[in-house]
Motif scaffolding. Structure first.
Motif, PDB file in Angstrom:
ATOM      1  N   VAL A 466      71.963  30.710  50.454  1.00 29.44           N
ATOM      2  CA  VAL A 466      73.259  30.744  49.766  1.00 29.44           C
ATOM      3  C   VAL A 466      73.293  29.720  48.641  1.00 29.44           C
ATOM      4  O   VAL A 466      73.724  30.017  47.515  1.00 29.44           O
ATOM      5  N   PHE A 467      72.816  28.499  48.918  1.00 34.20           N
ATOM      6  CA  PHE A 467      72.805  27.466  47.880  1.00 34.20           C
ATOM      7  C   PHE A 467      71.849  27.848  46.741  1.00 34.20           C
ATOM      8  O   PHE A 467      72.125  27.582  45.561  1.00 34.20           O
ATOM      9  N   ILE A 470      73.631  30.489  44.575  1.00 32.59           N
ATOM     10  CA  ILE A 470      74.636  29.881  43.697  1.00 32.59           C
ATOM     11  C   ILE A 470      73.968  29.172  42.522  1.00 32.59           C
ATOM     12  O   ILE A 470      74.389  29.293  41.369  1.00 32.59           O
ATOM     13  N   THR A 471      72.882  28.453  42.821  1.00 33.86           N
ATOM     14  CA  THR A 471      72.138  27.747  41.771  1.00 33.86           C
ATOM     15  C   THR A 471      71.622  28.724  40.723  1.00 33.86           C
ATOM     16  O   THR A 471      71.745  28.497  39.513  1.00 33.86           O
ATOM     17  N   MET A 473      72.703  31.751  39.965  1.00 36.41           N
ATOM     18  CA  MET A 473      73.762  32.404  39.189  1.00 36.41           C
ATOM     19  C   MET A 473      74.367  31.452  38.163  1.00 36.41           C
ATOM     20  O   MET A 473      74.745  31.863  37.064  1.00 36.41           O
ATOM     21  N   ILE A 474      74.422  30.167  38.501  1.00 36.19           N
ATOM     22  CA  ILE A 474      74.913  29.173  37.535  1.00 36.19           C
ATOM     23  C   ILE A 474      73.898  29.003  36.404  1.00 36.19           C
ATOM     24  O   ILE A 474      74.254  28.999  35.221  1.00 36.19           O
ATOM     25  N   THR A 488      65.101  29.759  36.789  1.00 43.40           N
ATOM     26  CA  THR A 488      65.392  29.787  38.226  1.00 43.40           C
ATOM     27  C   THR A 488      64.102  29.763  39.056  1.00 43.40           C
ATOM     28  O   THR A 488      64.066  29.175  40.136  1.00 43.40           O
ATOM     29  N   PHE A 513      69.362  37.191  41.565  1.00 42.34           N
ATOM     30  CA  PHE A 513      70.613  36.481  41.325  1.00 42.34           C
ATOM     31  C   PHE A 513      70.699  35.914  39.908  1.00 42.34           C
ATOM     32  O   PHE A 513      71.799  35.739  39.381  1.00 42.34           O
ATOM     33  N   THR A 520      78.779  38.652  36.678  1.00 44.92           N
ATOM     34  CA  THR A 520      79.582  37.802  37.554  1.00 44.92           C
ATOM     35  C   THR A 520      80.474  36.871  36.743  1.00 44.92           C
ATOM     36  O   THR A 520      79.971  36.022  36.009  1.00 44.92           O
TER      37      THR A 520
END
Length: 651
Positions: A466-467, A470-471, A473-474, A488, A513, A520
């Motif tokens: 999950v982390f 998120i990383t 997608m940011i 990434t 992601f 998103t």
């Protein structure tokens, strides 16, 4: 005359949308014919050079990559103005100077190549001068064609290399001087001239050129027509047409926003006419266009970069990526079908649609280059570069088989120019990734980032995933797909590898992601561009795109927990079982998200069905059986409810 005017109006609207949401499309259109011709000839010369070396072999690495970067940088300054409101009909004098200055960097490397090699890490003042010039020109070019995100990230990383000794905790490092940093980024193959540029100067250039020739031959029209012929008459047909056409085109061109605007100009009005609302129509096009980069065989050139980064064969990437990509599109198709059933939407009458037989007769031969490419890549043992070169030649020859697809000499020249122009944003982004990857390699930032992610996740694989998601997608916000993946892969993938996940699985996870940053919110460029066509609310379209792409958000977790989904080291029976349970799970996810199966679904049934579908993620047989029983229970309830509703209506 009326049709010509309509086509011109559509093209103008497309260009305005591209310029609004895609900075890659804000290039100059010169009013001075001599300037236009000079720039065009220069771009064509770059294309011919890349075609030549793809067949006869490249120069030594540093020379080839420097020549590629210099040519692309010069073309960037010739074509892309410094700011939005700058005059786009003529070239500013300082852009001409910057273009020549860019070319001087490769002239210097060619002239003093042996000296640079012999100095080996002990640069002289001239090395440092040209190194600084190159870095500044790359970052400024990236700002012009991709926006501020990538160059700011590059500056941040250069600052980290210089002042990292002041950083607290495990992000601190011994610190590097300006000379060391510039030397590393300029003359090593770990900096600007790193792997990303190596791939851009070979695979990416050729496949974008291939896409340009396919476009000139009318492949886009073929995909639209064949999609209409196959699916246009079915329930909610136009949305299915959008999914099929955008998926195919997206795989070839790898440009989500451009794909949305070009294909969406045709599909979104059709969807709205059928009865889909504005936001859903835009979201279908956005999610399908982004998904094209996940779809083999080309994956928007990402497959070739991933193969290069991981040091494995291209065919291994393709085989691993194919089932997850098909599941992603199955998820979108399921929601499209359920939405059409829920709203009672019909397809387009057959008499208004082209026939498969007629489409194949008129343009079906355009599939030959794609089939030839697949044959060359998988069955001949030839290199990817050589295969791409031969496929371009075959594309030109095959187009000659029918008058409607035949490319004239002007079309071929325009294909070389437009293809090179399309390469510019990707190639510049790959060069701008160089400082980020280069600093990461000398400072060990990738390992530090991996340590941070693993620390946040603790001992839980799920939390770490999950982390990492998120990383990714940011980091992927506002970036083109290729640099988004490279960044990434450098920063987030090592965290998963540290937990024992196979490198190919980790890289596919972060790739998914990084791509979804395009749909998103708050930065969802593909969704915003689609909303510009549909007239829908941009943010609502973004969230609708996320909902449509729910399978894409779940599938990466599926192949992490069950790598058999990537068809790796598994028997035929195991692969078949995984495929079946995954297909059932994705269909149920889509149904739960849409709240419909046989009939409208109660909220509690949606939640239970969603949970049952999620239970099919892992390779645990007991969990699969429980998940299937839950799904069967909900479907029985839905069937009975639909039966009662029909009985009431007929009473």
């Amino acid at each position: 005359m009326i049709n010509d005017k309509m086509d011109k109006d559509i093209e103008e609207k497309q260009q305005k949308l591209l310029e609004k949401y895609d900075s890659e499309s804000r290039f100059r259109i010169f009013s001075n014919q001599k300037t236009a011709l000079a720039v065009k000839v220069f771009a064509i010369a770059i294309a011919l050079y890349h075609l030549y070396v793809s067949y006869f072999g490249t120069l030594v690495t540093l020379k080839h990559r420097s020549l590629h970067v210099a040519g692309i940088l010069a073309l960037t300054y010739f074509l892309f103005p410094a700011y939005k409101k700058a005059n786009r009909k003529k070239m500013a004098w300082y852009d001409a100077v910057l273009g020549v200055l860019a070319l001087s960097t490769t002239v210097y490397i060619f002239k003093d190549y042996l000296g640079i090699v012999h100095r080996a890490g002990i640069p002289n003042s001239t090395d440092l001068f040209f190194g600084v010039v190159l870095i500044v020109l790359v970052l400024e070019a990236a700002r012009r064609v991709t926006g501020f995100a990538l160059p700011l990230l590059g500056i941040l990383f250069i600052g980290y290399a210089l002042f990292g000794r002041q950083m607290p905790g495990f992000f601190g490092h011994r610190g590097y001087g300006w000379t060391e940093v510039v030397n590393h980024l300029f003359v090593s193959t770990d900096g600007v001239y790193g792997t990303a540029v190596g791939v851009a100067s070979t695979y990416i250039f050729l496949f974008i050129l291939f896409g340009a020739f396919m476009n000139k031959s009318g492949m886009g029209q073929f995909f639209n027509d064949i999609s209409l012929a196959l699916a246009g008459h079915t329930k909610g047909g136009p949305a299915k047409v959008a999914v099929i056409a955008s998926g195919f085109l997206g795989s070839i061109n790898g440009a989500a926003v451009a794909n949305v605007v070009t294909t969406g100009a045709f599909t979104i009005p059709l969807m709205k006419k059928t009865g889909y609302d504005d936001e859903f129509s835009g979201a279908v096009e956005a999610s399908a266009s982004v998904g094209g980069q996940l779809l083999p065989p080309i994956m928007g050139a990402a497959a070739f970069i991933m193969a290069e980064v991981l040091g494995i064969q291209y065919r291994v990437i393709v085989m691993a990526a194919i089932l997850p990509a098909l599941l992603y599109y199955l998820g979108i198709m399921t929601q499209v079908q359920m939405r059409a059933s829920k709203k009672g939407l019909e397809g387009i009458p057959r008499e208004q649609l082209p026939r498969v037989k007629d489409v194949m007769k008129e343009r079906g031969h355009l599939l030959i280059p794609l089939l030839f490419l697949i044959y060359m890549l998988f069955f001949t043992g030839r290199t990817i570069i050589n295969s791409a070169f031969l496929t371009i030649i075959v594309t030109i020859l095959v187009s000659m088989l029918r008058p409607t697809t035949r490319m004239s000499f002007k079309d071929i020249i325009d294909g070389l120019y437009e293809g090179t122009r399309s390469v510019v944003p990707v190639a510049v982004a790959c060069a701008a990734v160089g400082p980020i990857v280069g600093v990461t390699s000398i400072t060990g930032f990738g390992l530090s980032m991996a340590h941070a992610i693993v620390s946040l996740g603790g001992t839980s694989l799920l939390f770490t995933l999950v982390f990492t998601m998120i990383t990714c997608m940011i980091l992927g916000m506002g970036l083109p797909s290729i640099p988004a993946y490279l960044i990434t892969a450098t920063m987030a993938a090592p965290a998963l590898v540290r937990l024992g996940i196979e490198p190919i699985v980790a890289h596919l996870f972060v790739f998914y992601f990084a791509m979804f940053a395009n749909i998103t919110p708050p930065v969802a460029l593909a969704s915003f561009a689609a909303a510009g066509i549909s007239g829908g609310n941009p943010m609502k379209t973004g969230f609708e795109s996320m909902k449509l792409s729910i399978a894409g958000f779940i599938v990466p977790y599926m192949f992490v927990y069950n790598s058999a989904l990537l068809l790796r080291e598994t028997t035929f029976l195991q692969g078949a079982m995984v495929a079946v349970t995954s297909i059932v799970g994705v269909i149920m996810l889509g149904s739960a998200a849409e709240g419909y199966f046989f009939t409208h679904m109660k909220k509690v049934n949606q939640v239970v069905l969603f949970a049952g579908a999620l239970m099919l993620i892992s390779a645990n047989l007991i969990q699969d059986i429980v998940g299937l029983l839950v799904i069967m229970g909900i479907l029985m309830l839905q069937w009975n409810r639909a039966k009662k509703e029909r009985a009431i209506k007929t009473a």
